[in-house]
Design an enzyme around this catalytic site. Structure first.
Site, PDB file in Angstrom:
ATOM      1  N   ARG A   1       8.226  25.537 -54.280  1.00  0.00           N
ATOM      2  CA  ARG A   1       8.896  24.246 -54.071  1.00  0.00           C
ATOM      3  C   ARG A   1      10.402  24.450 -54.013  1.00  0.00           C
ATOM      4  NH1 ARG A   1       5.566  19.881 -55.501  1.00  0.00           N
ATOM      5  NH2 ARG A   1       3.458  20.509 -54.939  1.00  0.00           N
TER       6      ARG A   1
ATOM      7  N   ASP B   1      33.681  25.211 -54.050  1.00  0.00           N
ATOM      8  CA  ASP B   1      33.148  26.521 -53.642  1.00  0.00           C
ATOM      9  C   ASP B   1      33.945  27.687 -54.241  1.00  0.00           C
ATOM     10  OD1 ASP B   1      31.432  25.028 -52.146  1.00  0.00           O
ATOM     11  OD2 ASP B   1      32.135  25.716 -50.191  1.00  0.00           O
TER      12      ASP B   1
ATOM     13  N   GLY C   1      36.024  17.228 -48.983  1.00  0.00           N
ATOM     14  CA  GLY C   1      34.962  16.955 -49.955  1.00  0.00           C
ATOM     15  C   GLY C   1      35.568  16.784 -51.338  1.00  0.00           C
TER      16      GLY C   1
ATOM     17  N   GLU D   1      40.520  24.067 -47.745  1.00  0.00           N
ATOM     18  CA  GLU D   1      41.016  24.888 -46.641  1.00  0.00           C
ATOM     19  C   GLU D   1      41.387  24.055 -45.396  1.00  0.00           C
ATOM     20  OE1 GLU D   1      37.872  26.999 -45.021  1.00  0.00           O
ATOM     21  OE2 GLU D   1      39.133  28.255 -43.742  1.00  0.00           O
TER      22      GLU D   1
ATOM     23  N   THR E   1      38.523  23.005 -54.131  1.00  0.00           N
ATOM     24  CA  THR E   1      37.215  23.244 -53.538  1.00  0.00           C
ATOM     25  C   THR E   1      36.231  23.633 -54.636  1.00  0.00           C
ATOM     26  OG1 THR E   1      35.911  24.969 -52.455  1.00  0.00           O
ATOM     27  CG2 THR E   1      38.188  25.477 -52.769  1.00  0.00           C
TER      28      THR E   1
END
Ligand code: F6P
Length: 354
Positions: free
Chosen positions: A278, A140, A23, A116, A138
């Site tokens: 929502r 993350d 990604g 990773e 990453t």
């Protein structure tokens, strides 16, 4: 502390293939620029771009990568090389094919910029004899080998801005707003952006939570006249769930594609509280666009120091951040335990929930 960047002699005979895999993350282009500029200037390295991560290596799909190709790219999102989640050991890939492609292209070594899964593939290739240096990546921020990865700061800023906006529309309509942010195994983006916006609940993969608890925080915010905001990481699990919510199959590395837990929680919260609720999934907006200044600096330093590792022939290693220093550590160390959010950090944030 790493040695001075110009401490090694010139290696003009080395040709380095550069790839970005997995990604994307804001800052990839700054890494490429830092590596090429420093590698050319200080060490006389030659670079060639490998298109779309490991796919380009297996398919021998290259592009020129010289100083002129990296000018001005440090502030650009995405990656000029393209990326993919291709596994280099699958399909027509494998070590023999990659050795052949590298020999045909006169490529001596590879600079692999990836997370990773991509670094695990890099480590396998290194163990099979390929000269590789890595840069961890990453959004993350879940690699324990490094204090921070580039892209994380940008993602947190984007999520923060988006949730600030959700709060004003939530306030206008007296609704509960659920914002889903990225975080496959870890809740760093949720924790940081959720704290930054003062979310009434932050739900992370490291801490299973019951619907009753969430409803308690939402109701208490409503009782105080607030429109509740719930920030949930995509990998979050209710205490009744065994696996993270996934409805889009597996990626090339066999990991479930996540996303959708916010949409799943919203009707449950609405039913239990009676408050119109929502959900908004921020998704790839968090990974797109221009990197923050912090990420540009970190990514540039990673790229510059990766060029140094190559010049020093430190194969099988990656660059990483410890405090404010760039350090060298093994590819293997990037594959160890995930850097999860310590529960004390979540407990601290939870003092202000509700
Ligand atoms: O690993 C980074 C990440 O952004 C995760 O947070 C997310 O689950 C995943 O990538 C999304 O991957 P893709 O872009 O392949 O859908």
């Amino acid at each position: 502390m790493c040695p001075p960047l110009a401490a090694v002699g010139k290696n003009s005979d080395m040709r380095i293939g550069v790839l970005t895999s997995g990604g994307d993350a804001p800052g990839l282009n700054a890494v490429i620029r830092g590596a090429v500029l420093n590698g050319e200037r200080q060490y006389g390295l030659d670079f060639v771009g490998i298109r779309d991560g490991w796919r380009g290596l297996v398919d021998a799909d290259f592009q020129p990568l010289e100083r002129q190709h990296v000018k001005g790219i440090g502030k650009l999102g995405g990656t000029i090389l393209g990326s993919s989640r291709t596994n280099p050991f699958e399909g027509k890939g494998g070590i023999d094919r990659i050795n052949q492609v590298m020999a045909d292209a006169g490529m001596d070594a590879i600079l692999a910029i990836g997370g990773e899964g991509s670094l695990a593939a890099a480590n396998r290739l290194y163990e099979a004899g390929i000269k590789i240096v890595g840069v961890p990546k990453t959004v993350d921020n879940d690699l324990s080998a490094t204090d921070y990865t580039f892209g994380f700061d940008t993602a947190v800023n984007i999520a923060t801005e988006a949730m600030d906006r959700l709060r004003t529309t939530g306030d206008s309509h007296h609704r509960c707003m659920v914002a889903e942010v990225m975080g496959r195994h870890v809740g760093w983006i949720a924790l940081h952006s959720g704290m930054a916006v003062g979310a009434h609940a932050i739900l992370i993969p490291e801490r299973k939570t019951s619907l009753e608890e969430i409803v308690g925080w939402v109701s208490s915010a409503v009782e105080r006249g607030r429109a509740p905001l719930v920030c949930v990481a995509e990998g979050f699990l209710l205490d009744t769930m065994d696996d993270a919510h996934s409805e889009r199959g597996l990626d090339a590395f066999g990991r479930p594609r996540l996303g959708g837990i916010g949409e799943k929680l919203a009707p449950l919260i609405e039913k239990a509280t009676g408050i119109e609720t929502r959900a908004t999934t921020l998704g790839h907006i968090q990974r797109g666009g221009t990197p923050s200044a912090f990420d540009r600096v970190l990514a540039t330093r990673f790229g510059m120091n990766a060029a140094r590792l190559i010049a020093e022939k430190q194969w099988g290693n990656i660059v990483a951040l410890r405090g404010t220093d760039i350090i060298t550590t093994s590819l293997e160390s990037a594959l160890g335990e995930l850097k999860t959010v310590p529960l004390e950090r979540w407990d601290e944030a939870a003092l202000l929930f509700g």
